[in-house]
Design a protein around this motif. Sequence first.
Motif, PDB file in Angstrom:
ATOM      1  N   GLU A 114       0.830  -1.198   0.000  1.00 39.63           N
ATOM      2  CA  GLU A 114       0.000   0.000   0.000  1.00 39.63           C
ATOM      3  C   GLU A 114       0.872   1.258   0.000  1.00 39.63           C
ATOM      4  OE1 GLU A 114      -3.628   2.003   2.672  1.00 39.63           O
ATOM      5  OE2 GLU A 114      -2.625   0.154   3.323  1.00 39.63           O
ATOM      6  N   GLY A 115       0.569   2.132  -0.937  1.00 36.70           N
ATOM      7  CA  GLY A 115       1.293   3.402  -0.998  1.00 36.70           C
ATOM      8  C   GLY A 115       2.635   3.325  -1.691  1.00 36.70           C
ATOM      9  N   VAL A 116       3.015   2.153  -2.240  1.00 38.14           N
ATOM     10  CA  VAL A 116       4.318   2.025  -2.900  1.00 38.14           C
ATOM     11  C   VAL A 116       4.299   2.772  -4.210  1.00 38.14           C
ATOM     12  CG1 VAL A 116       5.909   0.430  -4.033  1.00 38.14           C
ATOM     13  CG2 VAL A 116       4.908  -0.170  -1.810  1.00 38.14           C
ATOM     14  N   SER A 117       5.193   3.746  -4.321  1.00 35.47           N
ATOM     15  CA  SER A 117       5.359   4.470  -5.568  1.00 35.47           C
ATOM     16  C   SER A 117       6.628   5.287  -5.467  1.00 35.47           C
ATOM     17  CB  SER A 117       4.135   5.339  -5.800  1.00 35.47           C
ATOM     18  OG  SER A 117       4.365   6.665  -5.736  1.00 35.47           O
ATOM     19  N   ASN A 118       7.447   5.181  -6.513  1.00 32.51           N
ATOM     20  CA  ASN A 118       8.726   5.892  -6.532  1.00 32.51           C
ATOM     21  C   ASN A 118       9.539   5.608  -5.250  1.00 32.51           C
ATOM     22  OD1 ASN A 118       8.227   7.108  -9.029  1.00 32.51           O
ATOM     23  ND2 ASN A 118       7.019   8.713  -8.038  1.00 32.51           N
ATOM     24  N   LEU A 119       9.566   4.343  -4.886  1.00 35.28           N
ATOM     25  CA  LEU A 119      10.314   3.894  -3.711  1.00 35.28           C
ATOM     26  C   LEU A 119       9.847   4.568  -2.430  1.00 35.28           C
ATOM     27  CD1 LEU A 119      13.915   3.632  -5.185  1.00 35.28           C
ATOM     28  CD2 LEU A 119      12.253   1.817  -4.852  1.00 35.28           C
ATOM     29  N   HIS A 120       8.531   4.758  -2.323  1.00 39.16           N
ATOM     30  CA  HIS A 120       7.920   5.219  -1.072  1.00 39.16           C
ATOM     31  C   HIS A 120       6.794   4.253  -0.744  1.00 39.16           C
ATOM     32  CE1 HIS A 120      10.173   8.954  -0.924  1.00 39.16           C
ATOM     33  NE2 HIS A 120       9.934   9.096  -2.218  1.00 39.16           N
ATOM     34  N   GLN A 121       6.391   4.227   0.511  1.00 37.89           N
ATOM     35  CA  GLN A 121       5.345   3.296   0.918  1.00 37.89           C
ATOM     36  C   GLN A 121       4.739   3.755   2.232  1.00 37.89           C
ATOM     37  OE1 GLN A 121       8.214   0.296   0.793  1.00 37.89           O
ATOM     38  NE2 GLN A 121       8.679   0.334   2.956  1.00 37.89           N
ATOM     39  N   LYS A 122       3.605   3.147   2.577  1.00 36.65           N
ATOM     40  CA  LYS A 122       2.889   3.552   3.789  1.00 36.65           C
ATOM     41  C   LYS A 122       3.528   2.958   5.037  1.00 36.65           C
ATOM     42  CE  LYS A 122      -1.726   3.592   5.866  1.00 36.65           C
ATOM     43  NZ  LYS A 122      -3.151   3.242   5.690  1.00 36.65           N
ATOM     44  N   ARG A 123       3.962   1.707   4.952  1.00 37.97           N
ATOM     45  CA  ARG A 123       4.479   1.017   6.135  1.00 37.97           C
ATOM     46  C   ARG A 123       6.004   0.953   6.160  1.00 37.97           C
ATOM     47  NH1 ARG A 123      -0.147  -0.764   4.731  1.00 37.97           N
ATOM     48  NH2 ARG A 123      -1.738  -1.125   6.330  1.00 37.97           N
ATOM     49  N   LYS A 124       6.535   1.026   7.378  1.00 38.03           N
ATOM     50  CA  LYS A 124       7.975   0.812   7.541  1.00 38.03           C
ATOM     51  C   LYS A 124       8.260  -0.685   7.498  1.00 38.03           C
ATOM     52  CE  LYS A 124       9.618   4.856  10.063  1.00 38.03           C
ATOM     53  NZ  LYS A 124      10.466   5.300  11.200  1.00 38.03           N
ATOM     54  N   ILE A 125       9.273  -1.042   6.718  1.00 39.82           N
ATOM     55  CA  ILE A 125       9.657  -2.447   6.620  1.00 39.82           C
ATOM     56  C   ILE A 125      11.046  -2.606   7.247  1.00 39.82           C
ATOM     57  CG2 ILE A 125      10.234  -4.337   5.060  1.00 39.82           C
ATOM     58  CD1 ILE A 125       8.181  -3.243   3.126  1.00 39.82           C
ATOM     59  N   TYR A 126      11.136  -3.534   8.194  1.00 40.06           N
ATOM     60  CA  TYR A 126      12.390  -3.787   8.895  1.00 40.06           C
ATOM     61  C   TYR A 126      12.904  -5.161   8.482  1.00 40.06           C
ATOM     62  CZ  TYR A 126      10.585  -0.057  11.913  1.00 40.06           C
ATOM     63  OH  TYR A 126      10.082   1.127  12.401  1.00 40.06           O
ATOM     64  N   LEU A 127      14.156  -5.211   8.042  1.00 36.43           N
ATOM     65  CA  LEU A 127      14.719  -6.471   7.543  1.00 36.43           C
ATOM     66  C   LEU A 127      15.676  -7.085   8.572  1.00 36.43           C
ATOM     67  CD1 LEU A 127      15.012  -8.527   5.239  1.00 36.43           C
ATOM     68  CD2 LEU A 127      16.877  -7.112   4.329  1.00 36.43           C
ATOM     69  N   PHE A 128      15.390  -8.341   8.938  1.00 37.28           N
ATOM     70  CA  PHE A 128      16.216  -9.101   9.871  1.00 37.28           C
ATOM     71  C   PHE A 128      16.700 -10.364   9.152  1.00 37.28           C
ATOM     72  CE2 PHE A 128      13.130  -6.662  12.215  1.00 37.28           C
ATOM     73  CZ  PHE A 128      13.848  -6.134  13.283  1.00 37.28           C
ATOM     74  N   VAL A 129      18.011 -10.613   9.209  1.00 36.63           N
ATOM     75  CA  VAL A 129      18.580 -11.738   8.459  1.00 36.63           C
ATOM     76  C   VAL A 129      19.555 -12.514   9.342  1.00 36.63           C
ATOM     77  CG1 VAL A 129      19.940 -12.427   6.444  1.00 36.63           C
ATOM     78  CG2 VAL A 129      18.365 -10.487   6.269  1.00 36.63           C
ATOM     79  N   LYS A 130      19.501 -13.824   9.238  1.00 34.59           N
ATOM     80  CA  LYS A 130      20.563 -14.666   9.803  1.00 34.59           C
ATOM     81  C   LYS A 130      21.002 -15.626   8.712  1.00 34.59           C
ATOM     82  CE  LYS A 130      17.479 -18.141  11.901  1.00 34.59           C
ATOM     83  NZ  LYS A 130      17.095 -18.822  13.155  1.00 34.59           N
ATOM     84  N   LYS A 131      22.213 -16.149   8.867  1.00 32.22           N
ATOM     85  CA  LYS A 131      22.738 -16.989   7.797  1.00 32.22           C
ATOM     86  C   LYS A 131      22.019 -18.336   7.729  1.00 32.22           C
ATOM     87  CE  LYS A 131      26.871 -18.611   5.602  1.00 32.22           C
ATOM     88  NZ  LYS A 131      28.287 -18.381   5.398  1.00 32.22           N
ATOM     89  N   ASP A 132      21.923 -19.023   8.874  1.00 27.56           N
ATOM     90  CA  ASP A 132      21.216 -20.295   8.902  1.00 27.56           C
ATOM     91  C   ASP A 132      20.731 -20.575  10.320  1.00 27.56           C
ATOM     92  OD1 ASP A 132      23.397 -21.322  10.316  1.00 27.56           O
ATOM     93  OD2 ASP A 132      24.360 -22.102   8.514  1.00 27.56           O
ATOM     94  N   ASP A 133      20.037 -21.676  10.483  1.00 21.93           N
ATOM     95  CA  ASP A 133      19.421 -21.990  11.773  1.00 21.93           C
ATOM     96  C   ASP A 133      20.443 -22.333  12.845  1.00 21.93           C
ATOM     97  OD1 ASP A 133      16.784 -21.509  11.048  1.00 21.93           O
ATOM     98  OD2 ASP A 133      16.544 -23.515  10.202  1.00 21.93           O
ATOM     99  N   ALA A 134      21.677 -22.641  12.443  1.00 25.63           N
ATOM    100  CA  ALA A 134      22.713 -22.929  13.439  1.00 25.63           C
ATOM    101  C   ALA A 134      23.034 -21.707  14.284  1.00 25.63           C
ATOM    102  CB  ALA A 134      23.984 -23.419  12.747  1.00 25.63           C
TER     103      ALA A 134
END
Length: 978
Positions: A900-920
């Motif tokens: 929602e609201g995505v246009s020209n790399l803008h959007q309504k919601r903040k998106i937070y990215l969390f990453v881990k390499k693997d389950d170990a």
Amino acid sequence: MDKKSSIAVSTYKGYVDRNGVSRDDVKSFFSIDTEDENLKPTLLSNSNEENVWEKLRYELETCNEFVFAVAFFSEDILVPFKAVMADLNESGIHGRILTSDYLYFNKPKVFRELMKIANVEVRISSKKGFHAKGYIFNHSKESYKTVILGSSNFTGSALLKNYEWNLKFSSYDNSELTTQIFENINETWCKSVVLSEKWINDYQKTFDLLQQTQKREIDKSTSTKEESFDGYTTIKPNKMQKDALVELNNIRKSGEKKSLVISATGTGKTYLGAFDVRQFNPKKFLFIVHREQILKKSMKSFMEVIGGPSSNFGILSGTKNETYAKYLFATEQSLARESNLKQFRVEEFDYILIDEAHRTGAKSYLRILNYFKPKFILGMTATPERTDDFNIFELFDYNIAYEIRLQDALKEEMLVPFQYIGVKDFEVDGKRVDDNSSLKYLASEDRVKYVLDQVNYYGFSGATAKGLIFCSRNEEAQLLAEQLTRMGHPTQSLSGQNKIQEREVVVKKLETGEIEYITSVDIFNEGIDIPCVNQIILLRSTQSSIVFIQQLGRGLRKYNGKDFVTVIDFIGNYKNNYLIPIALTGDKSRNKDIARENVNFQPTIGLSTISFTKVAKERIFESLNNIKLDSLGDLKEAYFELKRMLGRVPMLSDFKKYGSVDPNVFADSKNLKNYYEFLKIVEKYRPLKSELNSKLTMLTKELLNGKRPHELILLNLLLKDKKVTVDRFSNEVKSYGAQINQSVIESTKRVLSLEYFTKTGQKNYGETSIVTYKENSFLLDNIFNDFLKDEVFKKFVLDIVQTGLLNAKDYDFHEVFTRYKRYTRKDVSRLLNFETDCTSTIYGYKVANDCCPIFVTYKKSEEIGDSIKYQDKFLDSKTMKWYSRSNRQIQSKEIQKLIEGVSNLHQKRKIYLFVKKDDAEGLGFYFLGECLIDGRTIVQEELKIDDSTKKPIVSMNLILDKSVQYRRFLDITTSISN
């Protein structure tokens, strides 16, 4: 064209593409909204957070070929460079090095070391005064090059320590600047001389003549040693010694009669003792140590500092009985004999100093200490930790005057730097060396040849090798010595069966160059000083961090002609490999995340470097995955170590303050609900009422980590004042540099009232509130207030709050999350102010009203179902191609809400990215930043489950607000399994 446009065009052509460029091209180029920060022009320098070598290493590990045009090289930084090149050689990646004989700065040995690197071609520039400092890396797959130009030569000081300026930029292969650089290098390269042994021999002759001439000039201009009035060389205390002397004096002024100095081997403990004796000025002094060979060296050091006639100094040992001396140096074995002790009055000595004080638990030492009544006793040790139950800290009344561990001493340059290389041990047909390998395999000719290949490749500082080789058993040490000698490297073995005199003879042979190596098991862990050692070779598993540091310390003393010590660790299939990063960095946290990062990031310590080859990393990760660092036995060991040091029961805050176990390890343990339960086990504490125990569990499991300070701040205020207004709470939060708004206030209310938690959570944590809210103020719940009447319970609540606030200092609260810190789904649910704990339903992501946290496990487990085995993937260090859940279409309610609201790399919601390499890696994910959805990349796709089943899925590119830092991006995306 205006000036701004002209600059834009010039910049584009110079750094990006020298082909013709129109206004539209420039406009398009400068209107791009995203960029890869790793490709942005950057100023590189050395600081506590990063250094130039780290950036060079990253570029080496990610390029397909490189060129260095650098005038000056030093041996120290060539050691970690060789480790990188060994891995690159396995991948078929080569490089060129263009250097010079300018000012004859480079030692001939440097050129010989460069010739050892098989995948590097080296040439000597014929240009007079060649003084370039440039590093060029080709990334042909992406059709760009990265260039680093500036002030850094390829020396340890320039790449790790000095104040340097280097510009790093990346460009297409055909940019004007890149083209100029390559044309210049290629022209110089073609006219240069290929490095050869003949060229080095000719260079050596001129180099030696210049060195002799310079030495004669220095000898003429240098005066004799500064001498004191009594004819002794003036020795001044170093920084550590000055600080320790002040503390020792303060301890005595406070009326204390005992003290302990903890100082890494080689940092001048003996001189410190001499300086303190000089400032104390005793009528009679006693020095005690366990070996006569140490005794003589110690007495010499004291004579240099204190001065006076030699008759003031005497020895009491098996061969001498000079008890008349004002300064008496005695071996513990001789002094402890009844007949020798009775020669002295109990108050004979004003000052007693015990070297290697960790040995004082022995009966002989205790007999001596129980006999004498001095005015002051000083103990000195590098390793106060004990494997038995004796408490050295108690013996010295818990008065630690000064402590400098190995890592601190290295940063202060009190020791010679080490260049550590972790390499894989010998393998045949996939068979690895392990703890149970047969002697025939350990001492086979093929293994010895392999070891020699590695030892010769990584080299040593100085003219000749003077090395210690630590083996797994005495028979191996003996056979290896025989094999090495036959192969042209004179070696002798020593074991515990050799007498002191025999050991001294062999050590002397090493010092004089009669032999190159001594093989042994553990006899050189401590109590012997061989400053000339320039190579330490570890051919055994690491049994303890203490022993590892003791063996490493054998090579760290400064010595004329030795700039560093090379440490080559042959890492086999050993279960204790996990101890290596812990020992090298001095980390006692028992936190696997920290241990993994130390292997991945290969930190530098002052001018010391840590390098692991790819396979060696895999060995350590295997060990880390298979070990429990937080077992009850491990926690007990750490607990009693800290208790011995403090002389009382440690609280959680003590573990944080004294750099011991990470308090969060207690909180995250599956075997413990809270720290009080741990003390019930180790100290037989009385059980708390279940309601009180439940509240300690809630505070421990939810708040101790300090990832959000708000609840802790509020509790800290309420434990002092029973009522706190919202305004006061808000102001206190702001003083911590944290954000506060109505959503956070409401979330804090729900957490501390327990409304936030599920019914199961409320049952586990006790259903009564901790905090209530009334008339714009917070109050402690009446029942919880009654709980606090139990002083033991109150003490532990305060400890959790204080420890949590100490943990909070590790985070930056200007934003909700701190980049590159780990967060679990449970943490994220609370920190994003969700109304209830939705940990169990977040899974890969959760689209909320104002935000969406996304959790990515980069390397999916083979055990998970095909329906969720979609391949989220980094396209570059700032862009991830991400997939929704299966059975989702672009028109699905969830997807529409997300975009929602995505246009020209803008959007309504903040998106937070969390990453881990693997389950170990456990439950925690690294927070990499906020993301924007690239609306142009939202695509409906199909996920193939099997040959007959496909499910709809939506993919899109997520653009991070900042590129992932070099080392972390490499760690996440490389194929090494950890």
